[in-house]
Design a protein around this motif. Sequence first.
Motif, PDB file in Angstrom:
ATOM      1  N   GLY A 115       0.792  -1.213   0.000  1.00  0.00           N
ATOM      2  CA  GLY A 115       0.000   0.000   0.000  1.00  0.00           C
ATOM      3  C   GLY A 115       0.827   1.267   0.000  1.00  0.00           C
ATOM      4  O   GLY A 115       2.014   1.273  -0.303  1.00  0.00           O
ATOM      5  N   LYS A 116       0.192   2.361   0.390  1.00  0.00           N
ATOM      6  CA  LYS A 116       0.781   3.690   0.252  1.00  0.00           C
ATOM      7  C   LYS A 116       1.429   4.235   1.518  1.00  0.00           C
ATOM      8  O   LYS A 116       1.998   5.323   1.494  1.00  0.00           O
ATOM      9  N   GLY A 158       5.253   3.694  -2.797  1.00  0.00           N
ATOM     10  CA  GLY A 158       3.970   4.212  -2.329  1.00  0.00           C
ATOM     11  C   GLY A 158       4.103   5.363  -1.350  1.00  0.00           C
ATOM     12  O   GLY A 158       3.535   6.446  -1.562  1.00  0.00           O
TER      13      GLY A 158
END
Length: 510
Positions: free
Chosen positions: A395-396, A479
């Motif tokens: 994810g980020k 990310g």
Amino acid sequence: MTQPSLSLVDTDPAELAVDAIVIGLHSQPEEDGALLPAAGAESIAAAFDGKLTATLALLGASGAPGEVTKLATLGTVAAPLLIAVGLGNEPTGPAPDLETLRRGAGAAVRALAGSRTVALALPSADDADAAPVLRAVLEGALLGGYRFAGYKTKPQKGRRDPVGELRLHVPDATDETALAEVRRAEVVARAVRLTRDWVNEPPNVLQPAEFADRIVAAAEGTGLEVEVLDFEALKAGGYGGIVAVGQGSEAPPRLVKLSYTPEGVSDPKRVALVGKGITFDTGGVSIKPSAGMWEMKSDMAGAAAVAATLLAVAALKPGVAVSGYLAIAENMPSGSAYRPGDVITMFNGKRVEVFNTDAEGRMVLGDAMARACADGTDYLFETSTLTGGQVISLGKRISGLMGSDEATGLVEAAGAVVGEPSWRMPLPDDVRKGMESEIADICQTNANLDRAGHMLQGGVFLREFVAEGVEWAHIDIAGPSYHTGEATGYWTKGGTGVPVRTFLQLIESL
């Protein structure tokens, strides 16, 4: 934008003559979500004669982390505007979670754009925990109000200037430990904000030579030693990876080295930081899809973070020798660009068979990492926006982390302290086996063009350029380095400055 000025005050928060006062607000699950003013807001709550939380509830406040509620004080306290920022559930310990405080301070200061002077009456802690709590609030407040200056030719309607002056309420404004934290926070925030500025610059402005020149200018007068290798020097020095990636662009590549040596420290530990500085990544001959390609201006975030970290190190003066290696290039398709099928001889003599010119980051980093090891170091920490696989996997907000046990442990621990989390990933033998080449020492990517374990392929490749005995870590920030959504906490849209604060915390721990 200019960083806000920062000071400590120990005047009663209810009596502070500022444009706005910020307090924290908790929810109480065991009391059906009833609101509770956080520590530091006692005198302000008393001034409202017990009606503060009821009024905030009517305005929609719930105490949720990062939630901002504004209330006109109408003379109840000296400040005309009160900001209540949610800090989550009532803490069970002496202070709220540090990252919750950091994000809350950032959200509150950003919401107060247009105010000249803002005071924060947020929770403090006892002597044992005072420094980290203060550090969290200071960093969040200084970073939450960041805004890139930009290139607009006309003022934007409704856009208000960021807060100009921040005052933080503490028990004793003359306490030397607290004052030291203020000085440190100013240095750290300046480094993060500079990283964000560089990442947010358009790629036609921040081409390799310009990026290198700005780094050199920023280092002037800091005491850092500076070395810059231009295209001809890179070719002569055997930096095959940087040369290959950069030769397709009319803006030639650079390698910048920044070095800090502590005074009065005999035989200090040596730390090398390496950053990927691809000022724009088209993918080269293996060109990327056009959708979202504009975001590839941020492909130099690793180099920006390393350069800014060295500037902060020069100001903080830790007892550790630190060098930064910034591999800077622009990856463009042209008649002179490197191709799939090329064999490139790297700085350490290894020969790499190229399968995908869009895997350019590992090529420039391999050279920079080999150079760092050749110069001599005990620890090597490299950071880069290396793979889309990091975003898919983690994810980020969470960086991918690979390397030796000690070095990855240091990164993991430092990131946990400052709110920049990472997750350790393996370096499997079968991934390395899939990168065997029939004509060179290693393939740049999986020999079967298989994207399985894409993030791991990057780490496995980079391991080839670390000298024996060097503790090393690869931090994939594809990310976390760039935030495309709306501002949240102390992150604003665009560059985030990850992992500058992790690096500084890590260096302090050494």
